[in-house]
Structures are given as structure tokens and as C-alpha cells.
Design a protein around this motif. Structure first.
Motif, PDB file in Angstrom:
ATOM      1  N   UNK A 116      28.057  11.928  -3.953  1.00 43.25           N
ATOM      2  CA  UNK A 116      26.772  12.231  -4.574  1.00 43.25           C
ATOM      3  C   UNK A 116      26.638  13.726  -4.855  1.00 43.25           C
ATOM      4  N   UNK A 117      27.119  14.558  -3.929  1.00 41.25           N
ATOM      5  CA  UNK A 117      27.030  16.007  -4.137  1.00 41.25           C
ATOM      6  C   UNK A 117      27.909  16.457  -5.304  1.00 41.25           C
ATOM      7  N   UNK A 118      29.099  15.874  -5.432  1.00 35.19           N
ATOM      8  CA  UNK A 118      29.987  16.219  -6.552  1.00 35.19           C
ATOM      9  C   UNK A 118      29.340  15.827  -7.877  1.00 35.19           C
ATOM     10  N   UNK A 119      28.667  14.677  -7.921  1.00 34.84           N
ATOM     11  CA  UNK A 119      27.991  14.249  -9.151  1.00 34.84           C
ATOM     12  C   UNK A 119      26.861  15.208  -9.524  1.00 34.84           C
ATOM     13  N   UNK A 120      26.104  15.671  -8.529  1.00 33.71           N
ATOM     14  CA  UNK A 120      25.019  16.617  -8.815  1.00 33.71           C
ATOM     15  C   UNK A 120      25.576  17.968  -9.271  1.00 33.71           C
ATOM     16  N   UNK A 121      26.687  18.394  -8.681  1.00 33.60           N
ATOM     17  CA  UNK A 121      27.313  19.643  -9.152  1.00 33.60           C
ATOM     18  C   UNK A 121      27.778  19.509 -10.602  1.00 33.60           C
ATOM     19  N   UNK A 122      28.297  18.319 -10.941  1.00 33.78           N
ATOM     20  CA  UNK A 122      28.734  18.090 -12.316  1.00 33.78           C
ATOM     21  C   UNK A 122      27.549  18.147 -13.276  1.00 33.78           C
ATOM     22  N   UNK A 123      26.410  17.577 -12.878  1.00 33.07           N
ATOM     23  CA  UNK A 123      25.208  17.648 -13.714  1.00 33.07           C
ATOM     24  C   UNK A 123      24.761  19.103 -13.875  1.00 33.07           C
ATOM     25  N   UNK A 124      24.840  19.887 -12.802  1.00 38.75           N
ATOM     26  CA  UNK A 124      24.457  21.298 -12.896  1.00 38.75           C
ATOM     27  C   UNK A 124      25.366  22.051 -13.866  1.00 38.75           C
ATOM     28  N   UNK A 125      26.668  21.796 -13.789  1.00 40.82           N
ATOM     29  CA  UNK A 125      27.595  22.474 -14.703  1.00 40.82           C
ATOM     30  C   UNK A 125      27.327  22.086 -16.160  1.00 40.82           C
ATOM     31  N   UNK A 126      27.033  20.827 -16.401  1.00 38.01           N
ATOM     32  CA  UNK A 126      26.708  20.387 -17.757  1.00 38.01           C
ATOM     33  C   UNK A 126      25.375  20.963 -18.215  1.00 38.01           C
TER      34      UNK A 126
END
Length: 466
Positions: A116-126
Motif C-alpha cells: 500500500x505504501x509503494x502504491x501511494x508513493x507511485x501516486x505521489x510521483x505521478x
């Protein structure tokens, strides 16, 4: 072949008879699988419908037929492996069934939380390269994706809290059952220890680390740092509504830390108690077995062995050497002593009488050690002596200690030397029917506020008989 029931009718029947899928999900979790074997589902449906009427039995069996489940879309895939068919149900259906039964909530492991944390980091980068325009479909999809992921994470963590609290209650019930069945204690102790260690190490501890805002991760930002970065990005580009919503979500996530921490403390306490109990139980069991061996050697036909030859046993244990030379603790036979209770109740009555007269208690003038004056000391002693004359006293073996206990913390400005001076006058004019006897044995009384020690003569107050 046309489907017998629509998706709505099939789902309605599943929720009218939820025990079937409840048991299937329990078995799926127990096997750590993401599928349900068709043979298990058929056996469960046949067993469950035996007690139903003919009409309901036929409806349930037709609705939970594999072909009907697949055609209605509730089963999304059928895998053939190892000579059996495995059914993969819709995640939405499985999650909805879990939401209806707290015992089916899945504990979040470290791997799932990091996902879940990796997915949120990916959303932040996008989000950093986004246009932040409502006319851009990529940005609107990204915003919906962010809301969905945060809401899903909050829901999973709330379920995790409820699941942890449920498991804690179940462990308490199991420990009570074990205490009522001593013959199964050894087996229970091992199973319980494994369960609680697994619960703490794989579920509670990772969740605490995940929700701790001070956590430092080697691979990047933690949960709250990631959310805070997205809030700043949204605010800087004018999307205050989404920024405010995301900020409230971070507050909700932060609020989940305390209940999980409370469960963790309870489990840690139970875990320490279990370990300590295991050590004590094993030690007693070990030495009791040795004593039984020594005792069995005396239970023979030979009369030469009448006593336990426990010299080697005592030296090997260590704590038995010199035990007979140790003074035995004295017991207090309060239960059969009526005089003890009479003294106790009389002391309580005297203290209650003092409290009723709290408003009449004198206030002794405060004095410093360097600026003491004889006139002030005399005034303090007179005030204290006048109060002592009004007190109701009882026979006691240590009048000084008894009066100090009644005055310390009760009379404002009272100091122990004031009592010693006032007692000199009390010795010369004791209460009516009483006499003060000095035993000439010097004692030491510690004055707690200043950590001082005062030496005084022990005085006994006796009933005077004429």
C-alpha cells in the motif's frame, strides 16, 4: 446453457445463507490460498442444505452450482490443477463477506502494508508531473485513484483493529478454558504461545511501525511523509478541496495508532506472563520429578531407607543449602484475633473524629531554621498542646508514633519536634483515666518531608486504674 439465476438473485441467496461462504473463506485463509476448491464447495453446500426445505434446498444448490456462479460473474476464473477445479471468486464479493463477519478480517502483514505504501508513493510521483487541471482526464483519473487507495487503506486498518481486539478476547477465553482443563494445559500452552507470537510479530508490530509518524524507512518516505508531500503539492496548485480531504484522512490514520498500541501492550503483557509462567512451571515440574525419584527409593520392603537422601539434590539446586538455618517468616493470625480488630476499628473511629473536626484544627505559624524565635516556638507548642487536650486517645504501646501519624499532614505547619515538646506537658498532665509511662528505650522516627531522623523516648499510654 443459460444461467439459472441472475447475478442479483445469486448474490441475494448467498447473503440469505452466508454460512456457506463464511466457512469457505475460513478454509481459504487457513490454507493461505486465493481460491476455493470446487469439491469443498459442493460438499459444504450439500451438508448445509440437508436441513432446508425442498424448495430452499433446490434454490441454494442451483444458485451455488459452479456453472451458475461463473455465468453470473461471481466466479471470475476456474483453474484446473492437480486433478481438481479451483474457483476464484470476485474480490469484491469476498471482501463484502469479510465485512459481514469480524472473525474473517485479514490481519495486515508487513508485505501488504509495504504494498500500500509503494502504491501511494507511485501516486505521489505521478502527481508531481500532473497538470492539476480538471479538464485533463489523466489528472481526474489520478485523483480518483488517490481517493480510492486512501479510503481502502483506512478501511483495512479499521478492520485490522477490530480483528486484533477480537483475537485478544478469544485468547482470554482460551486461557480460561485451559485453566478449567489442567490435563490439556501442556498442549494448550504450546498452541497459544505460537498463536500470540505470530500475531504480535507478523501483524501488530508491522502495523505499529507503519502508523508511527516517526518511522524512518531505508527505501523512502513513510506513510505520513508521503501524504504530507501530496497535501503540499495539491495546495500549491490550488486544489484545496482534495488537499483538505487528504489531510483529514491522514488525521484518521494517525488516530488508529492508539487503539493498535493498546492491543500491542495487552499482547506484550500476556506474552511476558506466558513466558514467566512457562519457566516457573518447567522448574517446578523438573524438581518435583527428582523428589519423586528420591521418595520412590524409600518405598521398598527394606527398612534401611526411611529418609530421603537428598544431600546431592540440595547441593545441585543451590537454593536449598542453608534453608533450615534461615528464620521462618512469622504469620499474623489476624483472622482469629478479636483484639486486633478492636484496635483497628478504634483507630479508624479516632481518625474519623479528627476529620470531622478538620475546621477546628489549629494552623501553626511557619518558621525558618535561621530565624527561629523562642516566643514563636512557645506559641506553636501551646497551640498544639491545646489541640492534644481535645483529642480522644486510646491505650497504645507507642504514644509518640500514634500521635505523629494523626498530626502529620493534618495540622498545617506541624513539625515533629513540636510534638516532642508538647508531650513533655502531656506527661505531667495526662488525660483523665490515663497515664503515660516512659520505657526509656530510644527509638528513631524518620520524618519523610525533609528526610530527617528524630530520636525520641518510647512512651506508652496505659489505662489508669485507681
Amino acid at each position: 446453457m443459460s444461467k439459472r439465476f441472475s447475478t442479483l438473485d445469486t448474490t441475494r441467496l448467498l447473503f440469505e445463507h452466508p454460512k456457506i461462504l463464511f466457512r469457505m473463506i475460513e478454509r481459504m485463509d487457513r490454507n493461505e490460498a486465493r481460491y476455493i476448491r470446487e469439491s469443498d464447495l459442493v460438499a459444504e453446500v450439500m451438508d448445509y442444505t440437508r436441513t432446508l426445505g425442498n424448495a430452499d434446498r433446490d434454490r441454494v444448490r442451483l444458485a451455488l452450482n459452479t456453472d451458475n456462479l461463473f455465468r453470473s460473474g461471481l466466479v471470475i476464473d476456474i483453474i484446473k490443477a492437480e486433478g481438481e477445479r479451483r474457483l476464484v471468486f470476485q474480490d469484491a464479493l469476498i471482501n463484502l463477506m469479510r465485512a459481514c463477519n469480524a472473525s474473517l478480517y485479514q490481519e495486515l502483514t508487513d508485505a501488504r502494508l509495504r504494498g500500500h505504501l509503494v502504491n501511494l508513493r507511485d501516486v505521489r510521483n505521478r502527481l508531481e508531473t500532473s497538470s492539476f487541471s480538471d479538464a485533463d482526464p489523466d489528472y481526474t483519473e489520478l485523483r480518483d485513484d488517490l481517493n480510492e487507495r486512501v479510503s481502502q487503506l483506512i478501511g483495512l486498518l479499521r478492520q485490522n483493529v477490530l480483528r486484533m481486539q477480537t483475537i485478544s478476547a478469544q485468547l482470554a477465553d482460551l486461557s480460561g478454558d485451559a485453566s478449567r482443563a489442567p490435563e490439556k494445559f501442556l498442549e494448550f500452552r504450546q498452541n497459544l504461545f505460537e498463536q500470540i507470537v505470530t500475531l504480535y510479530e507478523r501483524h501488530i508490530k508491522p502495523t505499529l511501525v507503519f502508523l508511527n509518524p516517526d518511522t524512518r524507512l531505508p527505501d523512502g518516505s513513510n506513510l505520513f511523509e508521503t501524504l504530507e508531500a501530496m497535501v503540499r503539492l495539491l495546495e500549491s496548485h490550488g486544489d484545496h478541496i482534495l488537499a483538505d480531504q487528504l489531510f483529514r484522512s491522514s488525521i484518521s490514520l494517525n488516530a488508529l495508532y492508539k487503539p493498535i498500541q493498546a492491543v500491542a501492550q495487552e499482547v506484550e503483557h500476556f506474552l511476558r506472563k506466558t513466558r514467566q509462567g512457562m519457566v516457573q512451571y518447567n522448574a517446578m515440574e523438573h524438581f518435583f520429578g527428582k523428589l519423586q525419584e528420591l521418595k520412590s527409593e524409600t518405598e521398598t520392603l527394606s527398612l534401611k531407607r526411611k529418609w530421603l537422601e537428598g544431600g546431592d539434590f540440595a547441593r545441585s539446586t543451590g537454593f536449598l543449602v542453608g534453608l533450615r538455618a534461615q528464620q521462618r517468616p512469622k504469620h499474623y493470625a489476624f483472622g482469629s484475633s478479636s483484639s486486633y480488630y478492636q484496635l483497628l476499628f478504634s483507630e479508624l473511629d479516632l481518625r474519623l473524629n479528627d476529620l470531622r473536626r478538620k475546621a477546628e484544627a489549629p494552623v501553626l505559624q511557619e518558621v525558618d531554621g535561621s530565624g527561629r524565635h523562642t516566643r514563636i516556638d512557645v506559641q506553636r507548642i501551646n497551640q498544639l498542646y491545646q489541640w492534644l487536650e481535645t483529642l480522644e486517645l486510646r491505650p497504645t504501646t507507642d504514644l509518640v508514633r500514634e500521635l505523629h501519624g494523626r498530626l502529620d499532614g493534618f495540622i498545617p505547619g506541624y513539625r515533629f519536634p513540636d510534638l516532642l515538646a508538647a508531650l513533655n506537658r502531656l506527661v505531667n498532665s495526662p488525660p483523665e483515666g490515663m497515664q503515660v509511662v516512659t520505657t526509656n528505650r530510644f527509638r528513631t522516627l524518620e520524618h519523610s518531608p525533609d528526610s530527617e531522623q528524630f530520636v525520641y523516648r518510647n512512651r506508652r499510654l496505659e489505662q489508669h486504674h485507681v
